[in-house]
Design an enzyme around this catalytic site. Structure first.
Site, mmCIF file in Angstrom:
data_model
loop_
_atom_site.group_PDB
_atom_site.id
_atom_site.type_symbol
_atom_site.label_atom_id
_atom_site.label_comp_id
_atom_site.label_asym_id
_atom_site.label_seq_id
_atom_site.Cartn_x
_atom_site.Cartn_y
_atom_site.Cartn_z
ATOM 1 N N GLU A 111 0.708 -1.287 0.015
ATOM 2 C CA GLU A 111 -0.074 0.074 -0.095
ATOM 3 C C GLU A 111 0.813 1.352 0.045
ATOM 4 O OE1 GLU A 111 -0.234 -2.389 2.063
ATOM 5 O OE2 GLU A 111 -2.395 -3.187 2.275
ATOM 6 N N ASP A 151 29.464 17.146 -24.574
ATOM 7 C CA ASP A 151 30.195 17.833 -25.281
ATOM 8 C C ASP A 151 31.591 18.291 -24.448
ATOM 9 O OD1 ASP A 151 31.563 19.618 -27.217
ATOM 10 O OD2 ASP A 151 29.795 20.730 -27.221
#
Length: 879
Positions: free
Chosen positions: A312, A354
């Site tokens: 739950e 990069d």
């Protein structure tokens, strides 16, 4: 690409086609199209258009709204699982059970919504640190003459007349009306590092260029997000917000985001639990109904099974772990925009970056100056400094590096005292060189030309060596070319410097004068490799994350950086290779190579997609508009806080420090978060399955329910609440060294291994309660006894299964975890003697039963440890 994304691509092309039409149209037609004039808009017209077109924000309208965040918080398979259970409770009229489950759903959604809102506020706070304005030409409503004033970029509307100067950021798509030596840096869009010249004149169209390239290359369009490097211009705004080129890219990219590794894993685990519940509950219903003949009782048993199998608190546990991870990442200088990205970061096994700003420091530093033979020569630096000191055009990063080292002090004094500027032939993108003409004595001019060696060397007929000027023959030309190539192989930037002495004259100088130059030498510059780069790449590799360089720079520069940080550059893949490869070939190239150079934005997106198709969880670190598509496609998109706004909006994580070491620490944090979440999933699922087996056995052996649904709910609530502390737990070091994902494939096997083990001890407890403690004639005593035993063994097994090591060895459980388990166990033991006992149908337990609980606990923990060691020999990845 999906049909929806393809449709958006059509819309994108339609918007770009309109921009191309406005670029090619006469100025009067443009003014007619946007309903404006050279005098600009009135204030009322601007206000009316702002209400019609909205703020000048390139993000999609629904990118960040309360409704969007709420919808994202609700869309979870675990929330759907609990919602289905809630419906079951309502059907059987168990109002208390339905209320508890509804509370858990609300708590999970609110936690996620709170964390997401907090992250968005942090992101907005970053943007507000930098405020900017735009110079516009507007008129008062009762005046004919316009005035220039500053407005917020968000208040720009189509038809506004804007004035652009060096240093300005273009805030909307602008059609130029007038321009003077305008140079614009649009690397944020195209990835091209060199600035480009712009003018008010339409340029020739390239029939081979795509519509999107045509927009970027149009000489009379300045697009949103680009920066003015030099010159000045006046233009009319033709598009704002999502209708700009940048906004259309952002809108299109927003539609193509695929499922991340977290999304796929969570869905798989959720459906595994649901399918298991859908199988077990009917089996219990049929078996109990056939044995007892009381189908109403059988239905209650089936409900108990559904309750027992459902974790739950799973949505709450997941969200709490993610929120805890987000809080810890803030201390590592990372802002989390998409909460699930924390665990995608932990699953990442490939990081595409990069080189600039991540592996390097993203700053240009003067290295040295040499003559054509490679010997140090300070005269070269002095000529370069004179050129920079007297030039009027905007300084490039290379110029700034020269000024930083040589500017000020004696050099500046000598330059101002001994030289006077005569003329300048300015730099532009086509020329890639700058020429300054100075004089230091009457009747003599000195021309100093510096720039790209390919451009300067072609205009040299002589060279200076050891203060002697000699002819620039083929042998010396080859030597000069080799020096330039050597610079570039080392990842350095290089300027060639040439001079020419000539008689003074009154006429202006131009490009036709840049011939017959004397080559003085070269000035070298470096973008230093970050001190931490090599160690960080090694650390990421040690943690199972491969780093791949994706750059628009040349293969020589990319290979040099890769070699410095320990990456393999021998199999460098170029953009042309990507163009030539089909999807299958590209997947092989992407998996094999570490360095990709000379790439366009489309190449980057294809490479990221290819890596994902190969089964990798891919992270992408980018900072420009041209990186938006790759950021969206990646499992986790990462941008620096200095990135373009649309890049930050497309990213999942924002780095307050561009150092790659921050990402490496974030990877570990993501794995820690996933580890603590999976602890709950595995342990709870197996414990709940054990309870279901026990209930199934009880349905055959007992004439009454062994535990009531409300008691099972309270037991699970105590257990699950204690599991919230797992967010603070320690994690095994070897778990953190490899990428981790949500896995559903081994979940059933784990449940089938440890679930029946707990059932064996439950059955032993059944026997003790039935024959020794009077439970055969007292259902409340039996149910209370199993409630306490089940709770204690569930809590105890957490300490055993939370680590692959012995429970008491390092890393031991965090103090928070021990305290939470102890509190839950204490509450469970005292509940039968509190006022809550009657509502829960409980009764006090005999003192002798406490001794039985101790025996069961020790036996269960010992057996679980033995089974765990055996299980680890075959399934180490699943513990």
């Amino acid at each position: 690409m999906t049909d929806n994304a393809a449709g958006l691509g059509t819309v994108l092309d339609a918007q770009n086609h309109r921009l191309c039409e406005l670029a090619a149209a006469p100025v009067l037609t443009v003014f007619h199209q946007v309903q404006s004039s050279p005098r600009g808009l009135t204030e009322n017209e601007a206000a009316d258009r702002l209400s019609r077109f909205g703020d000048n924000d390139p993000a999609p309208d629904d990118e960040d709204t309360a409704w969007t965040r709420l919808r994202a918080a609700v869309r979870s398979p675990f929330v759907a699982l609990l919602a289905g259970l809630d419906v079951v409770f309502l059907l059987v009229r168990d109002i208390r059970g339905a209320g508890i489950v509804s509370l858990m759903i609300a708590l999970a959604v609110l936690l996620r919504l709170w964390q997401q809102t907090r992250s968005e506020r942090a992101t907005r706070a970053l943007d507000e640190l930098v405020s900017s304005t735009v110079t516009v030409r507007r008129r008062a409503d009762d005046a004919d003459e316009p005035v220039e004033r500053e407005v917020s970029p968000h208040d720009l509307v189509p038809g506004d007349i804007v004035l652009l100067r060096a240093g300005d950021i273009v805030a909307a798509d602008v059609r130029l009306i007038t321009s003077t030596d305008l140079v614009v840096d649009q690397s944020v869009l195209s990835g091209e590092s060199l600035p480009v010249s712009k003018s008010a004149r339409p340029g020739p169209s390239d029939p081979d260029a795509g519509i999107r390239d045509a927009v970027v290359d149009a000489p009379n369009l300045c697009l949103s997000g680009t920066a003015v490097v030099a010159g000045a211009a006046t233009g009319v705004v033709i598009a704002t917000g999502p209708r700009t080129y940048t906004g259309s890219l952002t809108t299109s990219a927003a539609a193509i985001r695929p499922e991340s590794s977290f999304d796929r894993g969570v869905r798989a685990v959720g459906w595994t639990l649901i399918r298991f519940m859908l199988v077990m509950a009917p089996i219990v219903f049929v078996v109990n109904g056939l044995v007892s003949g009381v189908w109403a009782q059988a239905a209650m048993f089936a409900v108990a099974v559904a309750v027992g199998l459902t974790p739950e608190m799973l949505p709450v546990i997941v969200t709490t772990n993610l929120a805890r991870g987000a809080t810890r990442l803030v201390t590592e200088k990372v802002v989390v925009r998409r909460l699930n990205a924390i665990q995608d970061l932990g699953a990442m096994d490939v990081l595409c970056v990069d080189k600039t700003g991540t592996l390097t420091e993203d700053r240009i530093i003067y290295a040295h100056s040499i003559d054509v033979t490679g010997r140090p020569d300070e005269a070269v630096a002095e000529f370069a400094y004179l050129s920079v000191h007297f030039q009027d055009c905007a300084h490039s990063p290379l110029d700034a590096a020269i000024l930083e080292l040589l500017g000020g002090g004696q050099m500046e004094f000598i330059a101002d005292a001994a030289f006077t500027k005569v003329d300048e032939v300015a730099f532009n993108h086509r020329r890639r060189r700058n020429t300054v003409v100075v004089t230091r004595q009457r009747g003599e001019h000195i021309m100093i030309c510096k720039g790209d060696p390919d451009q300067v060397l072609a205009r040299c007929s002589e060279i200076r060596i050891h203060n002697k000027v000699i002819a620039f023959d083929d042998e010396l030309t080859a030597e000069a070319d080799e020096i330039v190539a050597a610079y570039r192989r080392q990842g350095m930037r290089v300027l060639a410097v040439a001079v020419k002495e000539l008689p003074a004259r009154w006429e202006d100088y131009g490009e036709s004068d840049e011939f017959g130059l004397v080559l003085v030498g070269f000035v070298g510059f470096v973008d230093p490799i970050r001190e931490s780069a090599t160690a960080t790449v090694t650390s990421l590799a040690d943690h199972g994350v491969g780093v791949k360089i994706l750059t628009g720079d040349s293969r020589v520069v990319a290979a040099q950086v890769a070699n410095h940080v320990g990456l393999d550059s021998h199999a460098t893949v170029l953009g042309s290779d990507v163009d030539d490869a089909d999807d299958q070939e590209l997947r092989a190239l992407a998996a094999a190579a570490d360095v990709f150079a000379e790439l366009t934005p489309a190449h980057k997106a294809r490479i990221v997609a290819a890596l994902r198709q190969e089964g990798h969880a891919v992270g992408y670190l980018g900072d420009g508009v041209n990186d938006v598509a790759a950021l969206r496609i990646a499992d986790v998109g990462i941008a620096a806080d200095t990135a373009a706004d649309v890049a930050k909006q497309a990213a999942d994580l924002i780095l307050l420090d561009r150092d790659l070491a921050v990402v490496a620490r974030g990877v570990v944090e993501g794995r820690r978060t996933l580890a603590n979440t999976m602890k709950y999933v595995k342990i709870t699922a197996s414990s709940n399955f054990g309870n279901v087996l026990s209930v199934l056995a009880a349905s055959v052996l007992l004439p009454f329910l062994p535990i009531l649904p409300i008691q099972l709910m309270v037991q699970n609530l105590l257990y699950d609440t204690a599991q919230l502390a797992l967010s603070w737990d320690r994690v095994d070091d070897d778990y953190l060294r490899v990428p981790q994902r949500w896995r559903s494939g081994g979940l059933i096997g784990f449940m089938l291994t440890f679930g029946p083990l707990s059932s064996l001890f439950d059955l032993a407890t059944f026997g003790a309660l039935w024959w020794w403690f009077g439970g055969a004639h007292a259902p409340a005593l039996f149910q209370t006894g199993w409630f306490v035993e089940g709770l204690l063994t569930q809590l105890l097994i957490v300490l055993v299964l939370r680590t692959r090591e012995l429970p008491w060895r390092r890393p031991g459980p965090a103090a928070t975890v021990v305290l939470a388990l102890w509190c839950a166990a204490s509450i469970g033991l005292v509940l039968p003697v509190t006022p809550l006992a009657d509502p829960l149908h409980m009764t006090p337990l005999p003192t002798a039963y406490v001794l039985w609980l101790a025996v069961v606990a020790v036996g269960y923990a010992s057996c679980a440890q033995l089974v765990k060691q055996r299980y680890l020999r075959r399934h180490r990845a699943w513990l």
